[in-house]
Design a protein around this motif. Structure first.
Motif, PDB file in Angstrom:
ATOM      1  N   GLU A 104       0.891  -1.201   0.074  1.00 45.49           N
ATOM      2  CA  GLU A 104      -0.164   0.142   0.019  1.00 45.49           C
ATOM      3  C   GLU A 104       0.993   1.212  -0.022  1.00 45.49           C
ATOM      4  O   GLU A 104       1.991   1.387   0.688  1.00 45.49           O
ATOM      5  CB  GLU A 104      -0.943  -0.036   1.289  1.00 45.49           C
ATOM      6  N   VAL A 105       0.347   2.370  -0.623  1.00 51.34           N
ATOM      7  CA  VAL A 105       1.017   3.759  -0.707  1.00 51.34           C
ATOM      8  C   VAL A 105      -0.213   4.583  -0.960  1.00 51.34           C
ATOM      9  O   VAL A 105      -1.171   4.405  -1.534  1.00 51.34           O
ATOM     10  CB  VAL A 105       2.005   3.812  -1.860  1.00 51.34           C
ATOM     11  N   VAL A 106       0.150   5.772  -0.224  1.00 45.68           N
ATOM     12  CA  VAL A 106      -0.781   6.986  -0.599  1.00 45.68           C
ATOM     13  C   VAL A 106       0.075   7.936  -1.432  1.00 45.68           C
ATOM     14  O   VAL A 106       1.109   8.341  -0.943  1.00 45.68           O
ATOM     15  CB  VAL A 106      -1.249   7.571   0.745  1.00 45.68           C
ATOM     16  N   VAL A 107      -0.792   8.582  -2.350  1.00 42.07           N
ATOM     17  CA  VAL A 107       0.143   9.340  -3.395  1.00 42.07           C
ATOM     18  C   VAL A 107      -0.823  10.827  -3.516  1.00 42.07           C
ATOM     19  O   VAL A 107      -2.083  10.518  -3.422  1.00 42.07           O
ATOM     20  CB  VAL A 107       0.523   8.637  -4.566  1.00 42.07           C
ATOM     21  N   PRO A 112       1.340  13.775 -10.403  1.00 38.96           N
ATOM     22  CA  PRO A 112       0.908  12.781 -11.614  1.00 38.96           C
ATOM     23  C   PRO A 112       2.398  11.922 -11.679  1.00 38.96           C
ATOM     24  O   PRO A 112       2.179  10.667 -12.149  1.00 38.96           O
ATOM     25  CB  PRO A 112       0.504  13.579 -12.544  1.00 38.96           C
ATOM     26  N   LEU A 113       3.189  12.523 -11.596  1.00 35.88           N
ATOM     27  CA  LEU A 113       4.785  11.662 -11.610  1.00 35.88           C
ATOM     28  C   LEU A 113       4.888  10.480 -10.772  1.00 35.88           C
ATOM     29  O   LEU A 113       5.109   9.562 -11.125  1.00 35.88           O
ATOM     30  CB  LEU A 113       6.063  12.528 -11.757  1.00 35.88           C
ATOM     31  N   ALA A 114       4.519  10.871  -9.499  1.00 34.64           N
ATOM     32  CA  ALA A 114       4.673   9.756  -8.446  1.00 34.64           C
ATOM     33  C   ALA A 114       3.382   8.810  -8.778  1.00 34.64           C
ATOM     34  O   ALA A 114       3.539   7.637  -8.809  1.00 34.64           O
ATOM     35  CB  ALA A 114       4.542  10.440  -7.245  1.00 34.64           C
ATOM     36  N   HIS A 115       2.209   9.214  -8.958  1.00 36.36           N
ATOM     37  CA  HIS A 115       0.974   8.286  -9.253  1.00 36.36           C
ATOM     38  C   HIS A 115       1.485   7.265 -10.437  1.00 36.36           C
ATOM     39  O   HIS A 115       1.344   6.124 -10.377  1.00 36.36           O
ATOM     40  CB  HIS A 115      -0.101   9.227  -9.620  1.00 36.36           C
ATOM     41  N   ILE A 141      -4.817   9.766  -3.400  1.00 39.48           N
ATOM     42  CA  ILE A 141      -5.138   8.487  -3.859  1.00 39.48           C
ATOM     43  C   ILE A 141      -4.577   7.318  -3.110  1.00 39.48           C
ATOM     44  O   ILE A 141      -3.070   7.335  -3.037  1.00 39.48           O
ATOM     45  CB  ILE A 141      -4.603   8.015  -5.375  1.00 39.48           C
ATOM     46  N   THR A 142      -5.407   6.495  -2.435  1.00 40.57           N
ATOM     47  CA  THR A 142      -4.605   5.017  -1.995  1.00 40.57           C
ATOM     48  C   THR A 142      -4.450   4.232  -2.920  1.00 40.57           C
ATOM     49  O   THR A 142      -5.374   3.735  -3.716  1.00 40.57           O
ATOM     50  CB  THR A 142      -5.506   4.662  -0.832  1.00 40.57           C
TER      51      THR A 142
END
Length: 145
Positions: A104-107, A112-115, A141-142
């Motif tokens: 899991e990660v939250v961004v 958008p680059l990380a997503h 966004i999770t």
């Protein structure tokens, strides 16, 4: 480059990691003002000390980036803003997947680059919130593996 889990989170290392964090945030979090970055920066050293697993990518003695993990969740992943796109983030993610089975990660939606990076390494959108984990108006966004 080599990766190392850090147990002795001394002031020198915390200062170096804080510099990486700041350069990375300024390069990738364009939705934050300089004032907001300075406010958040006050809490980052405590996050370094409080995260269960802190893995740092080094070139000799120089830290290049880091990932922080609690249980199976990525709490932080930052690469020096000058070194992004060179595979250090992928190396840290692969290490976290292999050694800690992260899922899991939250961004920030406004990053958008990380997503896209997390999508590329196999995470999928799970849920969305209008507020970040501190209650600020930055949609998140999770993502889950």
């Amino acid at each position: 480059m080599f990766l190392k889990e850090i147990f002795d989170r001394n002031d020198k290392l915390i200062s170096e990691l804080l510099g990486i964090w700041e350069r990375s945030v300024k390069a990738s979090h364009k939705f934050l003002t300089d004032e907001e970055i300075e406010n958040i920066k006050e809490y980052v050293p405590q996050a370094f000390k409080g995260v269960e697993h802190l893995i740092v990518a080094f070139d000799d003695e120089l830290p290049l980036g880091f990932i922080g993990i609690n249980e199976r969740k990525i709490e932080m992943l930052f690469i020096d803003g000058n070194l992004r796109g060179k595979g250090f983030g992928s190396s840290l993610i692969n290490y976290a997947l292999k050694n800690f089975n992260v899922n899991e990660v939250v961004v920030n939606e406004q990053n958008p680059l990380a997503h896209n990076f997390y999508l590329k390494v196999g995470f999928k959108d799970f849920s969305r919130s209008e507020l970040d984990e501190q209650g600020n108006p930055y949609p998140i966004i999770t993502m889950r593996k």
